[in-house]
Design a protein around this motif. Structure first.
Motif, PDB file in Angstrom:
ATOM      1  N   LEU A  33       0.832  -1.218   0.000  1.00 30.81           N
ATOM      2  CA  LEU A  33       0.000   0.000   0.000  1.00 30.81           C
ATOM      3  C   LEU A  33       0.856   1.252   0.000  1.00 30.81           C
ATOM      4  O   LEU A  33       0.371   2.347  -0.251  1.00 30.81           O
ATOM      5  N   ASN A  34       2.141   1.089   0.271  1.00 31.17           N
ATOM      6  CA  ASN A  34       3.021   2.248   0.357  1.00 31.17           C
ATOM      7  C   ASN A  34       3.936   2.341  -0.870  1.00 31.17           C
ATOM      8  O   ASN A  34       5.124   2.553  -0.752  1.00 31.17           O
ATOM      9  N   VAL A  35       3.330   2.177  -2.053  1.00 26.11           N
ATOM     10  CA  VAL A  35       4.092   2.239  -3.300  1.00 26.11           C
ATOM     11  C   VAL A  35       3.609   3.448  -4.080  1.00 26.11           C
ATOM     12  O   VAL A  35       2.412   3.714  -4.157  1.00 26.11           O
ATOM     13  N   GLN A  36       4.569   4.224  -4.633  1.00 20.62           N
ATOM     14  CA  GLN A  36       4.216   5.477  -5.320  1.00 20.62           C
ATOM     15  C   GLN A  36       3.546   5.202  -6.655  1.00 20.62           C
ATOM     16  O   GLN A  36       3.799   4.194  -7.301  1.00 20.62           O
ATOM     17  N   SER A  37       2.713   6.165  -7.060  1.00 20.76           N
ATOM     18  CA  SER A  37       2.014   6.005  -8.332  1.00 20.76           C
ATOM     19  C   SER A  37       3.015   6.140  -9.476  1.00 20.76           C
ATOM     20  O   SER A  37       4.062   6.749  -9.338  1.00 20.76           O
ATOM     21  N   PRO A  38       2.651   5.560 -10.635  1.00 15.90           N
ATOM     22  CA  PRO A  38       3.593   5.540 -11.761  1.00 15.90           C
ATOM     23  C   PRO A  38       3.945   6.931 -12.311  1.00 15.90           C
ATOM     24  O   PRO A  38       4.875   7.034 -13.109  1.00 15.90           O
ATOM     25  N   GLU A  39       3.259   7.983 -11.870  1.00 13.61           N
ATOM     26  CA  GLU A  39       3.644   9.332 -12.344  1.00 13.61           C
ATOM     27  C   GLU A  39       5.087   9.672 -11.946  1.00 13.61           C
ATOM     28  O   GLU A  39       5.725  10.505 -12.565  1.00 13.61           O
ATOM     29  N   GLN A  40       5.550   9.041 -10.872  1.00 13.40           N
ATOM     30  CA  GLN A  40       6.922   9.297 -10.415  1.00 13.40           C
ATOM     31  C   GLN A  40       7.924   8.442 -11.189  1.00 13.40           C
ATOM     32  O   GLN A  40       9.025   8.217 -10.741  1.00 13.40           O
ATOM     33  N   SER A  41       7.469   7.918 -12.316  1.00  7.14           N
ATOM     34  CA  SER A  41       8.249   6.863 -12.958  1.00  7.14           C
ATOM     35  C   SER A  41       9.527   7.360 -13.621  1.00  7.14           C
ATOM     36  O   SER A  41       9.838   8.548 -13.624  1.00  7.14           O
ATOM     37  N   ILE A  42      10.220   6.415 -14.199  1.00  2.00           N
ATOM     38  CA  ILE A  42      11.545   6.647 -14.790  1.00  2.00           C
ATOM     39  C   ILE A  42      11.418   7.306 -16.175  1.00  2.00           C
ATOM     40  O   ILE A  42      10.374   7.219 -16.799  1.00  2.00           O
TER      41      ILE A  42
END
Ligand code: OGA
Ligand code: NI
Length: 346
Positions: A33-42
């Motif tokens: 549940l503590n995983v960032q959304s893909p907007e922060q992606s590479i």
């Protein structure tokens, strides 16, 4: 007595709880549940014009991504869509073969150039990982292809085409990375001596309790560079600014990451970044990393051009076989293998 299953693929079908030997201690669970959304992606890098007028712009983008992210995606990489599809299809088919057929190549010996196994290093690890994998040596292709599975029948042909094309992509990226460091474009190519290329086909079965276990726990890749193909099911997560970020699949892109050997060759300028694979409840997942490596006898050390008074050598000189042996024996433990090759500052 029921025969005990060696492969997770066969053990896991129809069970409602994760067997105890797969359960991580509470302090070492994925905390999904503590995983960032893909907007922060590479970053995504378009390789279309790498050999055209935008060459230096793209080289710079690659250098920035290696320095700040350690991971990036590539599109317009030149590997035909059909080859990618065939590789994924034949990999799925392999893991659907009858157990007795797959078990013919089961081995826990890491020196085998073709082997099917499970978890990571079943001989030493205390908690198992929710993964089976087929591992193949791929370069020079003619030395190995005759050992590869001949079932499913298109396997050798599809995998050989795929490996050859991925190698072409790797060589272009290694040139760009060398240039981005201000080195001769063949610097890394030469540093790898005769080169080696390994491929894993990771199969992550559905998991009744994905919050308790990992497909692969946190690690950095010990090789030079990794080109990851994944199917359409998420699972890869990368540590960015101290937080876990899910890298969701995008059709026809590859995920590229810097391994420990580029961190050393670049004298720490480029980062080999921590990542992990989590599993999910309903769907099986396939990922296919190509691990591009130095040959075992290659001597790896920071490039002399990148060492000066302000930037003393951060790493010792060693052979890749020494490095890989340490990595294998550490067994994806939390220590970074790289730390054992640092120049001591005391
Ligand atoms: C690996 C790895 C990630 C994944 O095999 O080294 O990091 O998504 N795999 O399977
Ligand atoms: Ni990895």
């Amino acid at each position: 007595m029921a025969a005990s299953k060696v492969l997770l693929t066969d053990l896991s079908s129809g069970i409602s709880h994760v067997p105890l030997n797969y359960v991580r201690p509470v302090s070492d669970r994925p905390n999904l549940l503590n995983v960032q959304s893909p907007e922060q992606s590479i970053p995504i890098i378009d390789l279309q014009d790498l050999n055209g007028p935008n060459h230096s712009k793209i080289v710079k983008e690659i250098g920035q991504a290696c320095q700040h992210d350690g991971f990036f995606q590539v599109k317009n990489h030149g590997i035909p869509e059909r080859m990618i599809k065939d590789m994924l299809r034949v990999s799925k088919e392999f893991f659907k073969l009858p157990e007795r057929e797959r078990l013919k190549i089961y081995s826990t010996d890491p020196s085998k150039t073709v082997r099917l196994s499970t978890s990571f290093n079943v001989k030493t690890e205390t908690v198992a990982n929710w993964r089976d994998f087929l591992r193949l040596h791929c370069y020079p292709l003619e030395d190995y292809v005759h050992e590869w599975p001949s079932n499913p029948p298109p396997f050798r042909e599809d995998a050989a085409q795929y490996c050859t094309n991925v190698r072409g992509l790797v060589l272009r990226l290694l040139e760009a990375i060398s240039e981005s460091l201000g080195l001769q474009s063949d610097y890394i190519d030469k540093a790898l001596h005769k080169h080696a290329q390994h491929m894993a086909i990771n199969y992550y079965p559905p998991c009744p309790q994905p919050e308790l276990t990992y497909g692969l726990p946190v690690h950095t890749d010990p090789n030079v560079i990794t080109i990851l193909l994944q199917d359409d099911i998420p699972g890869l997560q990368v540590l960015r600014n101290g937080k876990w970020v899910a890298i969701n699949p995008t059709l026809n892109t590859f995920i590229v990451n810097i391994g420990d050997q580029i961190e050393v060759l670049s004298n720490g300028r480029y980062k080999s970044v921590l990542h992990r694979a989590v599993v999910n409840h309903n769907k099986d997942r396939i990922s296919i990393p190509t691990f591009y490596c130095p040959s075992p006898d290659a001597v790896i050390k920071p490039a002399e051009e990148l060492v000066d008074k302000e930037h003393p050598a951060l790493y010792k000189s060693y052979t890749y076989s020494e490095y890989y042996t340490k990595f294998w024996n550490l067994g994806l433990a939390t220590e970074k293998c790289l730390d054992m090759f640092r120049v001591s500052t005391t």
